[in-house]
Design a protein around this motif. Structure first.
Motif, mmCIF file in Angstrom:
data_model
loop_
_atom_site.group_PDB
_atom_site.id
_atom_site.type_symbol
_atom_site.label_atom_id
_atom_site.label_comp_id
_atom_site.label_asym_id
_atom_site.label_seq_id
_atom_site.Cartn_x
_atom_site.Cartn_y
_atom_site.Cartn_z
ATOM 1 N N LYS A 3 -24.196 13.542 47.031
ATOM 2 C CA LYS A 3 -24.801 13.562 48.322
ATOM 3 C C LYS A 3 -25.002 14.944 48.692
ATOM 4 C CE LYS A 3 -23.640 11.792 52.809
ATOM 5 N NZ LYS A 3 -25.268 12.183 53.345
ATOM 6 N N LEU A 4 -25.965 15.237 49.181
ATOM 7 C CA LEU A 4 -25.994 16.888 49.431
ATOM 8 C C LEU A 4 -25.744 17.246 51.073
ATOM 9 C CD1 LEU A 4 -29.532 17.534 47.909
ATOM 10 C CD2 LEU A 4 -27.329 18.035 46.893
ATOM 11 N N GLN A 5 -25.272 18.327 51.223
ATOM 12 C CA GLN A 5 -24.757 18.804 52.473
ATOM 13 C C GLN A 5 -25.587 19.903 52.827
ATOM 14 O OE1 GLN A 5 -20.708 20.091 53.180
ATOM 15 N NE2 GLN A 5 -19.922 18.611 51.708
ATOM 16 N N ILE A 6 -25.811 19.787 54.331
ATOM 17 C CA ILE A 6 -26.589 20.990 54.982
ATOM 18 C C ILE A 6 -25.755 21.782 55.737
ATOM 19 C CG2 ILE A 6 -28.605 21.427 56.410
ATOM 20 C CD1 ILE A 6 -29.490 18.354 55.956
ATOM 21 N N ARG A 7 -25.690 23.237 55.555
ATOM 22 C CA ARG A 7 -24.864 24.134 56.281
ATOM 23 C C ARG A 7 -25.706 25.128 56.913
ATOM 24 N NH1 ARG A 7 -20.055 24.838 52.141
ATOM 25 N NH2 ARG A 7 -19.785 22.539 51.438
ATOM 26 N N HIS A 8 -25.326 25.390 58.074
ATOM 27 C CA HIS A 8 -26.238 26.135 59.035
ATOM 28 C C HIS A 8 -25.412 27.591 59.052
ATOM 29 C CE1 HIS A 8 -28.363 22.790 61.379
ATOM 30 N NE2 HIS A 8 -28.811 23.063 60.149
ATOM 31 N N ASN A 9 -25.990 28.783 58.745
ATOM 32 C CA ASN A 9 -25.605 30.133 58.968
ATOM 33 C C ASN A 9 -24.197 30.389 58.293
ATOM 34 O OD1 ASN A 9 -27.590 30.608 60.793
ATOM 35 N ND2 ASN A 9 -26.782 29.511 62.787
ATOM 36 N N GLY A 83 -36.277 21.259 48.907
ATOM 37 C CA GLY A 83 -37.309 22.265 49.684
ATOM 38 C C GLY A 83 -37.744 21.461 50.988
ATOM 39 N N THR A 84 -37.971 20.391 51.129
ATOM 40 C CA THR A 84 -38.340 19.556 52.521
ATOM 41 C C THR A 84 -37.131 19.426 53.477
ATOM 42 O OG1 THR A 84 -39.952 18.204 51.244
ATOM 43 C CG2 THR A 84 -39.354 17.216 53.274
ATOM 44 N N ILE A 85 -35.966 19.300 53.063
ATOM 45 C CA ILE A 85 -34.969 19.298 53.862
ATOM 46 C C ILE A 85 -34.717 20.842 54.406
ATOM 47 C CG2 ILE A 85 -32.353 19.152 54.058
ATOM 48 C CD1 ILE A 85 -32.498 17.217 51.820
ATOM 49 N N LEU A 86 -35.049 21.641 53.699
ATOM 50 C CA LEU A 86 -34.784 23.276 54.457
ATOM 51 C C LEU A 86 -35.740 23.418 55.056
ATOM 52 C CD1 LEU A 86 -34.267 25.009 50.775
ATOM 53 C CD2 LEU A 86 -32.698 24.832 52.674
ATOM 54 N N MET A 87 -37.080 23.120 54.903
ATOM 55 C CA MET A 87 -38.311 23.277 55.990
ATOM 56 C C MET A 87 -38.145 22.592 57.282
ATOM 57 S SD MET A 87 -40.055 25.598 54.559
ATOM 58 C CE MET A 87 -41.479 25.546 55.762
ATOM 59 N N ASN A 88 -37.571 21.418 57.030
ATOM 60 C CA ASN A 88 -37.320 20.481 58.338
ATOM 61 C C ASN A 88 -36.382 21.124 59.339
ATOM 62 O OD1 ASN A 88 -39.527 18.630 57.924
ATOM 63 N ND2 ASN A 88 -38.245 17.249 56.669
#
Ligand SMILES: CC(C)(COP(=O)(O)OP(=O)(O)OC[C@H]1O[C@@H](n2cnc3c(N)ncnc32)[C@H](O)[C@@H]1OP(=O)(O)O)[C@@H](O)C(=O)NCCC(=O)NCCS
Length: 138
Positions: A3-9, A83-88
């Protein structure tokens, strides 16, 4: 792929260079990357466990324009929606900042073979030409 995690900054220079060197030659010096990341308005990292697998960042002024830079997905993770997650994430930041009910330019520079990827988010090429200068610091 877990499961991928998204982290900001949180994206670091080491992570940046790991991804850069996976797809291009010669990551810039750590000091330059550190400064660039600190001054980016928004950075996104995608992680499989603790390992970085994708990144993107934006520079911009929040009011009138943004410029998307360094959208990179590790080769083994490409064509799986990262890549789609990143752009969104980037476009979500644009939509949720700035002056309500206005329009903001979002620009980027793409090699011809990557244009179809960006077109899926609504980007379109126009007649503007890219002018470039490598300027030496003192
Ligand atoms: C460009 C890049 C970020 C795309 O990331 P990705 O995770 O593979 O993209 P996605 O899986 O979210 O792709 C979404 C859609 O975009 C399009 N697309 C993605 N990569 C494409 C490519 N190389 N050529 C044509 N269309 C592409 C497809 O329509 C794709 O949907 P599909 O897989 O169902 O056909 C990735 O290929 C990459 O990191 N490349 C190397 C670094 C680079 O060149 N970055 C861009 C700098 S301009």
């Amino acid at each position: 792929m877990g499961k991928l995690q998204i982290r900001h900054n949180t994206l670091t220079a080491a992570e940046f260079c790991k991804l850069w060197n996976a797809v291009w030659d010669g990551c810039p010096a750590k000091e330059q990357v550190d400064l660039a990341l600190r001054n980016s308005v928004f950075r996104v990292g995608i992680y499989d466990g603790e390992a970085i697998v994708g990144m993107a960042r934006m520079i911009g002024d929040l009011g009138l324009c943004y410029y998307i830079k360094d959208v990179i997905v590790l080769p083994d993770y490409q064509r799986r929606g990262v890549g789609t997650i990143l752009m969104n994430e980037l476009l979500g930041f644009v939509r949720s900042h700035g002056v309500p009910d206005t329009e903001i330019f979002v620009e980027l520079c793409a090699m011809p073979d990557k244009i179809p990827f960006y077109e899926t988010f609504g980007f379109r090429a126009n007649e503007a030409q890219r002018l470039r200068l490598m300027c030496e610091t003192e």
